[in-house]
Scaffold this motif. Structure first.
Motif, PDB file in Angstrom:
ATOM      1  N   PRO A 179       3.366  -4.693  38.705  1.00 14.14           N
ATOM      2  CA  PRO A 179       3.319  -4.535  37.266  1.00 14.14           C
ATOM      3  C   PRO A 179       4.684  -4.769  36.562  1.00 14.14           C
ATOM      4  CG  PRO A 179       2.046  -2.708  38.278  1.00 14.14           C
ATOM      5  CD  PRO A 179       2.773  -3.316  39.409  1.00 14.14           C
ATOM      6  N   GLN A 180       5.611  -4.233  37.274  1.00  9.97           N
ATOM      7  CA  GLN A 180       7.167  -4.814  36.829  1.00  9.97           C
ATOM      8  C   GLN A 180       7.449  -6.093  36.924  1.00  9.97           C
ATOM      9  OE1 GLN A 180       9.334  -2.149  35.537  1.00  9.97           O
ATOM     10  NE2 GLN A 180       9.968  -3.871  34.506  1.00  9.97           N
ATOM     11  N   LEU A 181       6.996  -6.787  38.063  1.00 10.36           N
ATOM     12  CA  LEU A 181       7.156  -8.443  38.088  1.00 10.36           C
ATOM     13  C   LEU A 181       6.525  -8.827  36.948  1.00 10.36           C
ATOM     14  CD1 LEU A 181       7.839 -10.854  39.782  1.00 10.36           C
ATOM     15  CD2 LEU A 181       5.799 -10.531  40.766  1.00 10.36           C
ATOM     16  N   PHE A 182       5.242  -8.462  36.551  1.00  7.32           N
ATOM     17  CA  PHE A 182       4.656  -9.183  35.399  1.00  7.32           C
ATOM     18  C   PHE A 182       5.326  -8.950  34.048  1.00  7.32           C
ATOM     19  CE2 PHE A 182       0.210  -8.601  37.719  1.00  7.32           C
ATOM     20  CZ  PHE A 182       0.439  -9.681  38.526  1.00  7.32           C
ATOM     21  N   GLU A 183       5.747  -7.917  33.846  1.00 11.52           N
ATOM     22  CA  GLU A 183       6.540  -7.427  32.666  1.00 11.52           C
ATOM     23  C   GLU A 183       7.973  -8.326  32.681  1.00 11.52           C
ATOM     24  OE1 GLU A 183       7.033  -3.846  29.778  1.00 11.52           O
ATOM     25  OE2 GLU A 183       8.342  -3.623  31.445  1.00 11.52           O
ATOM     26  N   ASN A 184       8.643  -8.673  33.631  1.00  8.44           N
ATOM     27  CA  ASN A 184       9.883  -9.121  33.804  1.00  8.44           C
ATOM     28  C   ASN A 184       9.607 -10.605  33.737  1.00  8.44           C
ATOM     29  OD1 ASN A 184      10.961  -6.947  34.308  1.00  8.44           O
ATOM     30  ND2 ASN A 184      11.641  -7.379  36.494  1.00  8.44           N
ATOM     31  N   MET A 185       8.466 -11.155  34.301  1.00 13.46           N
ATOM     32  CA  MET A 185       8.301 -12.625  33.993  1.00 13.46           C
ATOM     33  C   MET A 185       7.658 -13.342  32.927  1.00 13.46           C
ATOM     34  SD  MET A 185       9.416 -14.146  36.986  1.00 13.46           S
ATOM     35  CE  MET A 185      11.053 -13.320  36.496  1.00 13.46           C
ATOM     36  N   PHE A 186       6.521 -12.409  32.540  1.00 16.47           N
ATOM     37  CA  PHE A 186       5.572 -12.895  31.571  1.00 16.47           C
ATOM     38  C   PHE A 186       6.233 -12.655  30.353  1.00 16.47           C
ATOM     39  CE2 PHE A 186       1.986 -12.595  34.894  1.00 16.47           C
ATOM     40  CZ  PHE A 186       2.222 -14.098  35.392  1.00 16.47           C
ATOM     41  N   PRO A 187       5.801 -13.401  29.086  1.00 18.27           N
ATOM     42  CA  PRO A 187       5.872 -13.057  27.380  1.00 18.27           C
ATOM     43  C   PRO A 187       4.963 -11.807  27.486  1.00 18.27           C
ATOM     44  CG  PRO A 187       5.160 -15.223  27.924  1.00 18.27           C
ATOM     45  CD  PRO A 187       5.131 -14.665  29.179  1.00 18.27           C
ATOM     46  N   SER A 188       5.199 -10.894  26.517  1.00 19.49           N
ATOM     47  CA  SER A 188       4.621  -9.578  26.565  1.00 19.49           C
ATOM     48  C   SER A 188       3.392  -9.582  26.191  1.00 19.49           C
ATOM     49  CB  SER A 188       5.276  -8.890  25.113  1.00 19.49           C
ATOM     50  OG  SER A 188       6.821  -8.487  25.368  1.00 19.49           O
ATOM     51  N   TRP A 189       2.925 -10.634  25.573  1.00 19.02           N
ATOM     52  CA  TRP A 189       1.317 -10.777  25.167  1.00 19.02           C
ATOM     53  C   TRP A 189       0.643 -11.058  26.629  1.00 19.02           C
ATOM     54  CZ3 TRP A 189      -1.745 -15.045  26.482  1.00 19.02           C
ATOM     55  CH2 TRP A 189      -0.943 -16.398  26.579  1.00 19.02           C
ATOM     56  N   PHE A 190       1.214 -11.964  27.384  1.00 17.12           N
ATOM     57  CA  PHE A 190       0.347 -12.324  28.688  1.00 17.12           C
ATOM     58  C   PHE A 190       0.611 -11.093  29.667  1.00 17.12           C
ATOM     59  CE2 PHE A 190      -0.472 -14.644  32.636  1.00 17.12           C
ATOM     60  CZ  PHE A 190      -1.717 -15.031  32.407  1.00 17.12           C
ATOM     61  N   ALA A 191       1.946 -10.530  29.657  1.00 23.60           N
ATOM     62  CA  ALA A 191       2.059  -9.265  30.442  1.00 23.60           C
ATOM     63  C   ALA A 191       0.859  -8.113  30.055  1.00 23.60           C
ATOM     64  CB  ALA A 191       3.450  -8.643  30.268  1.00 23.60           C
ATOM     65  N   GLY A 192       0.558  -8.207  28.748  1.00 24.09           N
ATOM     66  CA  GLY A 192      -0.685  -7.195  28.325  1.00 24.09           C
ATOM     67  C   GLY A 192      -1.947  -7.615  29.092  1.00 24.09           C
ATOM     68  N   VAL A 193      -2.223  -8.935  29.059  1.00 20.99           N
ATOM     69  CA  VAL A 193      -3.384  -9.468  29.555  1.00 20.99           C
ATOM     70  C   VAL A 193      -3.418  -8.957  31.163  1.00 20.99           C
ATOM     71  CG1 VAL A 193      -4.606 -11.697  30.353  1.00 20.99           C
ATOM     72  CG2 VAL A 193      -3.723 -11.461  28.252  1.00 20.99           C
ATOM     73  N   ALA A 194      -2.228  -9.199  31.888  1.00 22.01           N
ATOM     74  CA  ALA A 194      -2.000  -9.099  33.234  1.00 22.01           C
ATOM     75  C   ALA A 194      -2.298  -7.267  33.413  1.00 22.01           C
ATOM     76  CB  ALA A 194      -0.971  -9.607  33.935  1.00 22.01           C
ATOM     77  N   PHE A 195      -1.877  -6.781  32.764  1.00 26.20           N
ATOM     78  CA  PHE A 195      -2.105  -5.230  32.699  1.00 26.20           C
ATOM     79  C   PHE A 195      -3.388  -4.723  32.547  1.00 26.20           C
ATOM     80  CE2 PHE A 195       2.499  -4.748  31.263  1.00 26.20           C
ATOM     81  CZ  PHE A 195       3.213  -5.089  32.685  1.00 26.20           C
ATOM     82  N   ALA A 196      -3.955  -5.545  31.392  1.00 25.31           N
ATOM     83  CA  ALA A 196      -5.483  -5.308  31.314  1.00 25.31           C
ATOM     84  C   ALA A 196      -6.270  -5.627  32.581  1.00 25.31           C
ATOM     85  CB  ALA A 196      -5.958  -5.951  30.175  1.00 25.31           C
ATOM     86  N   ALA A 197      -5.920  -6.572  33.218  1.00 23.44           N
ATOM     87  CA  ALA A 197      -6.941  -6.869  34.492  1.00 23.44           C
ATOM     88  C   ALA A 197      -6.817  -5.991  35.473  1.00 23.44           C
ATOM     89  CB  ALA A 197      -6.083  -8.344  34.943  1.00 23.44           C
ATOM     90  N   VAL A 198      -5.480  -5.346  35.667  1.00 20.97           N
ATOM     91  CA  VAL A 198      -5.352  -4.292  36.709  1.00 20.97           C
ATOM     92  C   VAL A 198      -5.957  -3.209  36.169  1.00 20.97           C
ATOM     93  CG1 VAL A 198      -3.779  -2.870  38.063  1.00 20.97           C
ATOM     94  CG2 VAL A 198      -3.213  -5.256  37.350  1.00 20.97           C
ATOM     95  N   GLY A 199      -5.835  -2.655  34.945  1.00 20.77           N
ATOM     96  CA  GLY A 199      -6.726  -1.547  34.512  1.00 20.77           C
ATOM     97  C   GLY A 199      -7.991  -1.625  34.412  1.00 20.77           C
ATOM     98  N   ILE A 200      -8.574  -2.696  34.100  1.00 18.04           N
ATOM     99  CA  ILE A 200     -10.125  -3.066  34.063  1.00 18.04           C
ATOM    100  C   ILE A 200     -10.563  -2.908  35.570  1.00 18.04           C
ATOM    101  CG2 ILE A 200     -12.056  -4.416  33.297  1.00 18.04           C
ATOM    102  CD1 ILE A 200     -10.412  -5.227  31.115  1.00 18.04           C
ATOM    103  N   GLY A 201      -9.639  -3.562  36.459  1.00 16.54           N
ATOM    104  CA  GLY A 201      -9.879  -3.565  37.882  1.00 16.54           C
ATOM    105  C   GLY A 201     -10.120  -2.272  38.557  1.00 16.54           C
ATOM    106  N   ALA A 202      -9.620  -1.281  37.923  1.00 12.20           N
ATOM    107  CA  ALA A 202      -9.559   0.034  38.245  1.00 12.20           C
ATOM    108  C   ALA A 202     -10.986   0.648  37.784  1.00 12.20           C
ATOM    109  CB  ALA A 202      -8.695   0.785  37.750  1.00 12.20           C
ATOM    110  N   LEU A 203     -11.476   0.395  36.646  1.00 13.53           N
ATOM    111  CA  LEU A 203     -12.529   1.070  36.048  1.00 13.53           C
ATOM    112  C   LEU A 203     -14.038   0.634  36.905  1.00 13.53           C
ATOM    113  CD1 LEU A 203     -11.670   0.500  32.364  1.00 13.53           C
ATOM    114  CD2 LEU A 203     -11.445   2.583  33.443  1.00 13.53           C
ATOM    115  N   VAL A 204     -13.956  -0.661  37.191  1.00 13.88           N
ATOM    116  CA  VAL A 204     -15.206  -1.056  37.659  1.00 13.88           C
ATOM    117  C   VAL A 204     -15.562  -0.461  38.987  1.00 13.88           C
ATOM    118  CG1 VAL A 204     -16.352  -3.175  38.907  1.00 13.88           C
ATOM    119  CG2 VAL A 204     -15.338  -3.418  36.607  1.00 13.88           C
ATOM    120  N   PRO A 205     -14.423  -0.640  39.984  1.00 12.77           N
ATOM    121  CA  PRO A 205     -14.498   0.245  41.241  1.00 12.77           C
ATOM    122  C   PRO A 205     -14.843   1.733  41.216  1.00 12.77           C
ATOM    123  CG  PRO A 205     -12.554  -0.702  41.241  1.00 12.77           C
ATOM    124  CD  PRO A 205     -13.331  -1.392  40.040  1.00 12.77           C
TER     125      PRO A 205
END
Length: 553
Positions: free
Chosen positions: A331-357
């Protein structure tokens, strides 16, 4: 914890979270049958999912948020040893191609909702069935907890909550809200909710990985630079042990541990209750066959995902921070590398990836409790509506237990208990997978083998204590007959099978009662068109006059 909040990333995260919440509640009416109060409807989605829905459901079920956080975190922390997850997800599909269609067929013919239902029917033993159910529930609880750990890691990097905060409201409220939403739509919609949300989750994950594997190496100077920096970082020795941090290539002394962990994990993956639940939701035997051939696409994604661990090292994530939590690295790598809006997309992918399983796991554990403990031991005459109601309540209890795990215990404890869960669930293989191919094993021998494997595996895992982990410090120990370190679960499994074989021979000689098998050979190879409604007597099943007696009766 960070003192500043990434407002843009948080806003994008909340948008996607609200979107999947709406989808989760709308799923209650998606493909809803008239008998909505039947456990088949709530707990198995009406057994109506086709190839693509099942593919997304299984992918969302098996490739969890913790996978997206922990696999690259393992690479980040130890190097190539963390890649064991890639070969094991490749090995597992040829294995499950052999037995999952058989499990689907016999479950469809007899209305089995859980693998423990099958064990009870096959061996005529409630004791063995309850043992399998308790093992499944026990192995699933910390797995659910780790999905919440994944959400917590993302929230921490965004500056919301985090373990370092002393303010309870700031620390835990975001996770409690996420938990409340998960509990609400799972209770309302059952398996249909994660089935629909899995489409969103997988789309986000594939987008994020496709961008990350191109964009991040470009910003870091290419893969050559990434591997050089990773190699230099791994070569630095730990001052306490005097050993290197890791390696880009697995060393000779670690190969047995690597190979046995991969093999044992491959054998265990589809024994987990949530895997079985997703499989039994398929509408046909061919649906399961097709999925075992296309699911390896996720292994390709996992291999690319694991590379993020090297990229986090090359970016200097956590460098110079004593006791840095490796679970925050990606998650820290995503925030460092991506623009804030796409970091939010990446964080959402991980968060939603928790809800399904997490949703599927809680449903699977609830189904085990309802069918194999509540109905078998407490209320044998429970109606379908009562079963569904109890399962809904049990799913809430399971999630609350997982939440308590996350909020009150050290995260390393949760992680190690999940490793222990793999050792435990592997001990159900002789009864479940063995039972799908042969009735030769005696029910009492299987129960004794299971008990021995559970005891040995737990004891050996307990012995792997370290200065930082008081108990259950790992999942590898010396293999007695090889003299090399290997996966404890596989050693316990060999002990389990050995005892089951020897005791079966003895019990057959003394003619101990073997129980009644309510299945026949045709049940295991039946195609969809040969099967009638779930749970109703079909040709070749017991209870139909004038047909052959069940095998093993």
């Amino acid at each position: 914890m960070k003192n500043d909040v990434n407002g843009v990333a948080l806003g994008v995260f909340i948008f996607f979270f609200l979107a999947v919440t709406v989808v989760g509640f709308m799923a209650a009416r998606w493909r809803r049958a008239e008998n909505a109060l039947h456990l088949d409807e709530w707990g198995l989605g009406g057994r109506s999912f086709g190839t693509w829905i099942t593919w997304f459901l299984l992918g969302g079920d098996l490739y969890t948020a913790y996978t997206f956080v922990a696999v690259p975190a393992a690479i980040y922390g130890a190097g190539a040893a963390g890649f064991f997850a890639v070969p094991y997800t490749i090995i597992t599909y040829p294995l499950v191609f052999l037995f999952l269609p058989r499990l689907w067929s016999v479950s469809h013919r007899h209305g089995y909702v859980t693998s423990s239902d099958f064990v009870r029917g096959r061996f005529g033993s409630k004791s063995l069935s309850v043992a399998m159910a308790l093992t499944g529930i026990l192995a699933t609880m910390p797995y659910i907890a780790l999905q919440l750990v994944g959400i917590q890691a993302v929230l921490d990097v965004m500056g919301v909550g985090g373990s370092d905060s002393t303010n309870w409201f700031v620390k835990d409220l975001p996770l409690l809200i996420a938990f409340g939403v998960l509990a609400a739509y799972t209770y309302s919609s059952g398996l249909r909710a994660p089935a629909l949300i899995a489409f969103v989750k997988d789309a986000l994950i594939y987008i994020v990985i496709a961008v990350a594997i191109i964009y991040i190496p470009y910003k870091l100077g290419g893969f050559d630079s990434i591997f050089n920096k990773a190699s230099a970082a791994y070569a630095v020795k730990n001052p306490k042990t005097g050993l290197p941090r890791g390696a880009v290539v697995t060393g000779p002394k670690a190969q047995w541990a690597y190979a046995t962990l991969a093999m044992g994990s491959a054998m265990a993956l589809f024994l987990y209750p949530h895997s079985v639940t997703a499989v039994l939701s398929g509408k046909s035997r061919n649906t399961i066959r097709r999925n075992t051939t296309i699911l390896p696409l996720y292994s390709l994604m996992l291999g690319l995902l694991a590379m993020l661990g090297f990229m986090a090292i090359a970016d200097g994530v956590g460098k110079g921070i004593k006791g840095y939590n490796a679970q925050l690295a990606i998650p820290q790598l995503f925030e460092n590398m991506f623009p804030s809006w796409f970091a939010g997309v990446a964080f959402a992918a991980v968060g939603i990836g928790a809800l399904v399983p997490a949703a599927i796991m809680s449903i699977a554990a609830a189904n085990l409790f309802t069918r194999n403990i509540y109905k078998d031991l407490i209320k044998p005459d429970a109606t379908p509506a009562q079963e569904t109601r109890v399962s809904k309540i049990a799913s809430l209890v399971v999630k609350v237990g997982a939440l308590v795990f996350v909020l009150t215990m050290d995260k390393t404890v949760a992680i190690n208990f999940q490793l222990l869960g793999g050792i435990w669930i592997l001990q159900t293989m002789p009864a479940i997978v063995g039972g799908l191919f042969t009735r030769w094993f005696h029910r009492w021998a299987l129960l004794a083998g299971w008990a021995a494997g559970m005891a040995y595996g737990t004891w050996k895992a307990y012995e792997q204590a370290s200065p930082t982990q008081a108990h259950f410090g790992g999942s590898s120990d010396m293999i007695p007959w090889i003299g090399e370190k290997g996966y404890i679960g596989l050693t316990a499994f060999v002990l389990n099978v050995g005892i089951a074989v020897v005791l079966t021979l003895v019990l057959n000689v003394v003619k101990a009662p073997s129980g009644v098998d309510e299945t026949v050979t045709a049940d295991y190879v039946a195609e969809p068109e040969e099967s009638g409604p779930s749970g109703s007597p079909q040709p070749g099943e017991p209870g139909v006059p004038g047909l052959p007696e069940p095998a093993g009766a």
